[in-house]
Write a protein that holds these residues in place. Structure first.
Motif, mmCIF file in Angstrom:
data_model
loop_
_atom_site.group_PDB
_atom_site.id
_atom_site.type_symbol
_atom_site.label_atom_id
_atom_site.label_comp_id
_atom_site.label_asym_id
_atom_site.label_seq_id
_atom_site.Cartn_x
_atom_site.Cartn_y
_atom_site.Cartn_z
ATOM 1 N N ARG A 69 20.956 -5.123 -8.548
ATOM 2 C CA ARG A 69 19.539 -5.494 -8.621
ATOM 3 C C ARG A 69 19.290 -6.399 -9.828
ATOM 4 O O ARG A 69 18.575 -7.405 -9.736
ATOM 5 C CB ARG A 69 18.691 -4.223 -8.691
ATOM 6 N N ALA A 70 19.886 -6.066 -10.971
ATOM 7 C CA ALA A 70 19.693 -6.881 -12.173
ATOM 8 C C ALA A 70 20.217 -8.292 -11.969
ATOM 9 O O ALA A 70 19.605 -9.268 -12.435
ATOM 10 C CB ALA A 70 20.382 -6.221 -13.369
ATOM 11 N N ASP A 71 21.342 -8.424 -11.281
ATOM 12 C CA ASP A 71 21.900 -9.748 -10.998
ATOM 13 C C ASP A 71 20.955 -10.547 -10.100
ATOM 14 O O ASP A 71 20.729 -11.742 -10.313
ATOM 15 C CB ASP A 71 23.259 -9.631 -10.298
ATOM 16 N N MET A 109 17.076 -14.966 -9.209
ATOM 17 C CA MET A 109 15.778 -15.416 -8.729
ATOM 18 C C MET A 109 14.935 -16.018 -9.864
ATOM 19 O O MET A 109 14.241 -17.015 -9.675
ATOM 20 C CB MET A 109 15.017 -14.252 -8.073
ATOM 21 N N ALA A 110 15.022 -15.412 -11.049
ATOM 22 C CA ALA A 110 14.247 -15.914 -12.182
ATOM 23 C C ALA A 110 14.772 -17.249 -12.696
ATOM 24 O O ALA A 110 14.025 -17.996 -13.344
ATOM 25 C CB ALA A 110 14.259 -14.885 -13.311
ATOM 26 N N VAL A 163 16.022 -22.365 -3.687
ATOM 27 C CA VAL A 163 16.951 -21.240 -3.517
ATOM 28 C C VAL A 163 16.173 -20.008 -3.088
ATOM 29 O O VAL A 163 15.336 -19.494 -3.829
ATOM 30 C CB VAL A 163 17.724 -20.949 -4.820
ATOM 31 N N HIS A 164 16.442 -19.557 -1.881
ATOM 32 C CA HIS A 164 15.811 -18.356 -1.346
ATOM 33 C C HIS A 164 16.805 -17.188 -1.421
ATOM 34 O O HIS A 164 17.988 -17.379 -1.716
ATOM 35 C CB HIS A 164 15.364 -18.596 0.088
ATOM 36 N N ARG A 220 10.464 -14.570 -1.923
ATOM 37 C CA ARG A 220 11.665 -15.406 -2.018
ATOM 38 C C ARG A 220 12.625 -15.195 -0.850
ATOM 39 O O ARG A 220 13.624 -15.912 -0.727
ATOM 40 C CB ARG A 220 12.416 -15.112 -3.329
ATOM 41 N N ILE A 221 12.342 -14.206 -0.005
ATOM 42 C CA ILE A 221 13.297 -13.861 1.058
ATOM 43 C C ILE A 221 13.259 -14.917 2.158
ATOM 44 O O ILE A 221 12.224 -15.171 2.763
ATOM 45 C CB ILE A 221 13.004 -12.463 1.633
#
Length: 307
Positions: free
Chosen positions: A177-179, A184-185, A192-193, A218-219
């Motif tokens: 999740r952190a990756d 995304m950030a 980039v989706h 973003r999905i």
């Protein structure tokens, strides 16, 4: 909670398409996981189970015209191709971009509009090693190389009228999740989706519902895949490889396993998601009859979606 009737409108067939991955019938990472099912039988069973499209796999004809004819015959379209990226290791940027452009040309010839990538630089997922302990942890410089490379691919895709989605994956530097949050950030949302793969999120130890909620805007593509919690626990505790996890049945289809897909699909409905919902389960077809699992998943989704 969204009821079935409302969900059927908000995730209607004019907004989403249901696909299925070839990995129910054979494994593309580990070709020895195979029951001898031919390409023709696999795509016929995909159509029989009620799906509208499929991913590409190593048994698919490489000639675009031949492949398109076979899919057209069965009323199928291509949901996605796959391109591995290698931006985080030496002297691979231009080769990665060239491979992506080749895939883009192929998918365009097939009438597809979606492009899926994942960074495999330093990945442990193909190796006979502990998939958790040996996955790469990127340096800041590697993150910069990855995000700038992905944005370049995103520009190439957008200029061709296509959408690029990034597939987080077990054993890689974008696994947790952190990756996902960092990726995304650090990337342009217009270029980039996110490909949300529910099974890989859960296998990594995170909550796919939370990831869906926090990155709903973003999905761009979805893999609907469940996990068997006892196998996830065994892989982590015994230090097993990704291949060993697959052979033990760590993944399964929606309607089986530990993940409840109703709230995840509600999040997508709330976000007005448009695109593919692709069933996937990297299972050993000698143990899990592909058509049976494809039909199980399709029936489960029909119950949730109302169609």
């Amino acid at each position: 909670m969204t009821d079935v009737a409302e969900r059927a409108v908000r995730l209607s067939p004019d907004r989403v398409k249901l696909g299925v991955c070839c990995t129910l019938w054979w494994n593309d990472d580990f070709p020895t996981i195979d029951a001898g099912v031919s390409f023709g039988q696999a795509v016929s069973e995909m159509a029989l189970a009620g799906f509208q499209g499929c991913s590409l796999g190593h048994k698919c004809p490489t000639d675009a015209a031949e492949l398109k004819a076979a899919l057209d015959l069965r009323g199928l379209t291509v949901s996605e191709p796959w391109t591995s990226t290698y931006f985080t290791i030496g002297r691979m940027r231009q080769k990665t971009i060239a491979a992506f452009e080749e895939t883009l040309a192929h998918i365009r010839a097939l009438g597809g509009t979606e492009l899926v990538v994942a960074e495999f630089g330093g990945s442990s997922h193909l190796l006979p090693v502990d998939v958790f302990a040996n996955r790469p942890v990127f340096t800041d410089a590697q993150w910069d190389a990855l995000t700038s490379g992905l944005e370049e691919l995103g520009k190439i895709a957008a200029s061709a009228g296509m959408r690029l989605s990034y597939h987080h994956h077990m054993g890689t530097g974008v696994m947790t999740r952190a990756d996902i949050d960092r990726l995304m950030a650090s990337t342009d949302p217009h270029l980039v989706h996110l490909l949300l793969d529910t099974g890989h999120v859960a296998f990594a130890g995170d909550d796919p519902l939370e990831v869906a909620r926090d990155h709903a805007d973003r999905i761009g593509h979805v893999h609907l895949k469940s996990v068997r919690s006892d196998v996830v626990r065994r892989v982590r505790e015994e230090g097993l490889s990704f291949q060993e996890g697959i052979q033990l049945g760590v993944f399964t289809v929606p309607g089986d396993g530990a993940i409840d897909f109703r709230p995840i699909l509600d999040v997508l409905a709330d976000a007005r998601y448009q695109g593919w919902l692709v069933v996937e389960a990297e299972q050993d077809p000698n143990k899990a009859v592909p058509l049976a699992y494809a039909k199980k998943a399709r029936a489960y989704l029909a119950d949730i979606l109302g169609w």
